[in-house]
Design an enzyme around this catalytic site. Structure first.
Site, PDB file in Angstrom:
ATOM      1  N   THR A 252       5.249  -7.941  -2.755  1.00  0.00           N
ATOM      2  CA  THR A 252       6.063  -8.431  -3.871  1.00  0.00           C
ATOM      3  C   THR A 252       6.851  -7.276  -4.492  1.00  0.00           C
ATOM      4  O   THR A 252       8.014  -7.437  -4.877  1.00  0.00           O
ATOM      5  CB  THR A 252       5.144  -9.131  -4.905  1.00  0.00           C
ATOM      6  OG1 THR A 252       4.609 -10.292  -4.263  1.00  0.00           O
ATOM      7  CG2 THR A 252       5.893  -9.544  -6.152  1.00  0.00           C
ATOM      8  N   CYS A 306      -0.992 -12.743   4.073  1.00  0.00           N
ATOM      9  CA  CYS A 306      -0.450 -12.995   2.731  1.00  0.00           C
ATOM     10  C   CYS A 306      -1.117 -14.210   2.099  1.00  0.00           C
ATOM     11  O   CYS A 306      -1.190 -14.313   0.882  1.00  0.00           O
ATOM     12  CB  CYS A 306       1.056 -13.155   2.807  1.00  0.00           C
ATOM     13  SG  CYS A 306       1.565 -14.255   4.122  1.00  0.00           S
ATOM     14  N   GLU A 403      -3.531  -8.373  -5.095  1.00  0.00           N
ATOM     15  CA  GLU A 403      -3.676  -8.594  -3.650  1.00  0.00           C
ATOM     16  C   GLU A 403      -4.296  -7.352  -3.015  1.00  0.00           C
ATOM     17  O   GLU A 403      -3.743  -6.263  -3.104  1.00  0.00           O
ATOM     18  CB  GLU A 403      -2.300  -8.868  -3.034  1.00  0.00           C
ATOM     19  CG  GLU A 403      -2.375  -9.171  -1.562  1.00  0.00           C
ATOM     20  CD  GLU A 403      -1.019  -9.524  -0.951  1.00  0.00           C
ATOM     21  OE1 GLU A 403      -0.044  -8.797  -1.188  1.00  0.00           O
ATOM     22  OE2 GLU A 403      -0.949 -10.544  -0.242  1.00  0.00           O
TER      23      GLU A 403
END
Ligand code: NAP
Ligand code: MG
Length: 500
Positions: A252, A306, A403
């Protein structure tokens, strides 16, 4: 966690392929970088250099964009019939299938995913994507539109769907070949020309694909493959004024840089970014099926997905059983080099990812999380991390919010469905989610409440070329695959004329 041993014998073509420095593909020619520089790609199982690759930079990107521009603006690609384009894509799929074992081995060497996974997932997924999109090449249509305020029959109005033009595509290292196919296939189906920049860690299969693209008869300049670093080659491509669209998969953080770089000429942007996907297990789930499903949701591809189901929420009564079951599966996962047949899980892709994942583990422990299994690096050579289940976590911890992109799942009990949905949605991401229950009405109700681009019910990680994939919120812009992806690679032109 056991260590697997005994590697498969390398295909001779693969051994030859990595023995020579690899060039880049520009305008149908295999060329060195303008600077003459090369960069190494490493075998993540050992940390040893695997191959040298031409290091593309701004100048190479310029050459590749010029080639793509010429192929699009003057070249034969747009003049070919749609069925001819389709046939070439189909031929490319056949060629990838013919070289399936080479692709699987090369992918396994460069990324260190288990060869067994590359054989059953990455390579067939690539073939399917080219075949599925080859079908769309002949089915991209506009509409006729009855004008709303002009009176019936006075105008003929219709839309045309045209290729967006020259596309820059920047892809990551977690599914190197498959991500190249997700990007290239719809672009080619739509009639676009492409400059593809693979990830620095895993450029080899995209380059081998380039050879087959030529063999399939796709004209020079239609697909250019320029390996290099993100900060140089990638940034030059994203900012290039002659590129009409950029398609990106990755973090991101870099996705935001792509948006900024694209602003110069307001090129179209599509983004496939990170995730922190919730996987929700209700008391009434088929627990025997759910436990392996929840383990696979996070541990598939070493957690480097992801859409990894990295936040496991389990209704209180089943919490201990599910955590115990997932931990037991984790403890039996065989860790080793991707090329060893017994390997279930290979190393992470790089030293950087190893440091990053271990850093998250340390931060989790420092904030009070406990591991029921795993929790640290595995061995001292290569970038292996133990599959890990963390409990005693809370919504403020970095391991729950960010993440990790490794084999690490946080497990949290829940009692109340509204609270569960609020927690599941309490993330800046919105890529995927899982729901496990026998109550089908509840499953659909929860699916409708989740802010995620994909909801898997009683399954996880099911991908199909026909199924759109992409994210809500900061997980991205646009949808890849399915017919939806064609919107990313086409412009709509409205045409109207008076007929009375
Ligand atoms: P990344 O930096 O986002 O890399 C993705 C791609 O973007 C690579 O081709 C990279 O090139 C390129 N890139 C990097 N900086 C760029 C820039 N300024 N302009 C244009 N292109 C640029 O991802 P990463 O560093 O490899 O991994 C970091 C984290 O990203 C991971 O831990 C994970 O959280 C996330 N990630 C997500 C996905 C996903 O599928 N959503 C995939 C991979 C990683 P280089 O390879 O040469 O740097
Ligand atoms: Mg990087």
């Amino acid at each position: 966690m056991a260590t697997a041993t005994q590697a498969v014998t390398l295909d001779q073509n693969v051994a030859r392929y990595v023995a020579k420095p690899r060039k880049m593909l520009i305008n149908g020619q295999w060329v060195d970088a303008a600077s003459g520089k090369t960069f190494p790609t490493y075998n993540p199982a050992t940390g040893d250099v695997l191959a040298q690759v031409a290091e593309g930079d701004r100048e190479d990107i310029n050459r590749a964009v010029d080639a793509a521009r010429a192929a699009f603006d003057q070249g034969p690609w747009r003049k070919l019939s749609h069925s001819e384009r389709s046939r070439m894509m189909w031929k490319l799929a056949d060629l990838v299938e013919k070289h399936a074992e080479e692709f699987a081995q090369l992918e396994s060497l460069d990324n260190s995913k288990p060869l067994t996974i590359a054989r059953v997932a990455d390579v067939p997924g690539t073939v399917d994507m080219f075949r599925y999109m080859a079908g769309w090449a002949t089915k991209i249509e506009g509409n006729t539109i009855p004008l709303s305020a002009q009176g019936n029959g006075k105008f003929l109005a219709y839309t045309l769907r045209e290729p967006v033009g020259v596309v820059g595509q920047i892809i990551p290292w977690n599914f190197p070949l498959l991500m190249a196919a997700w990007k290239l296939a719809p672009a080619l189906a739509a009639g676009c020309c492409v400059v593809l920049k693979p990830a620095e860690q895993t450029p080899l299969t995209a380059l081998l694909l380039g050879e087959l693209i030529q063999e399939a008869g796709i004209p020079d300049g239609v697909v250019n493959v320029v390996p290099g670093y993100g900060e140089t080659a990638g940034a030059a491509l994203a900012a290039h004024p002659k590129v009409d669209k950029v398609a990106f998969t990755g973090s991101t953080e870099v996705g935001k840089l792509i948006v900024q770089a694209a602003a110069g000429n307001l090129k179209k942007v599509s983004l496939e970014l990170g995730g922190k996907s919730p996987n929700l297990v209700f008391d009434d789930a088929d627990i025997e099926r759910t436990i392996p499903g929840a383990a696979m949701a996070i541990f598939f591809n070493h957690g480097q997905c992801c859409c990894a189901g990295s936040r496991l929420y389990v209704e209180s009564k089943q919490f201990d059983k599910v955590v115990d079951g997932v931990s037991q599966i984790a403890s039996k996962i065989k860790i080793g080099s991707g090329l060893e047949p017994a390997t279930d899980m290979g190393p992470l892709v790089s030293q950087e990812q190893l440091n990053r994942v271990c850093g998250y583990l340390e931060s989790g422990f420092a904030e009070g999380a406990k591991a029921t299994v795993g929790g640290k690096r595995h061995g001292e050579r290569g970038y292996f991390v133990e599959p890990t289940v963390l409990v005693n976590t809370n919504e403020r911890m970095k391991v729950v919010r960010e993440e990790i992109f490794g084999p690490v799942v946080t497990a949290t009990p829940f009692k109340d469905i509204d609270d569960l949905v609020a927690k599941a949605n309490d993330t800046e991401y919105g890529l995927a989610a899982g729901v496990w229950t026998r109550d089908i009405a509840k499953a659909h109700r929860v699916a409708s409440m989740l802010k995620a681009g994909t909801v898997w019910i009683n399954c996880y990680n099911v991908f199909d070329a026909a199924l759109p994939f992409g994210g809500y919120k900061q997980s991205g812009w646009g949808r890849e695959m399915g017919h939806e992806v064609l919107e990313l690679y086409t412009e709509v032109k409205a045409v109207c004329l008076p007929i009375s």
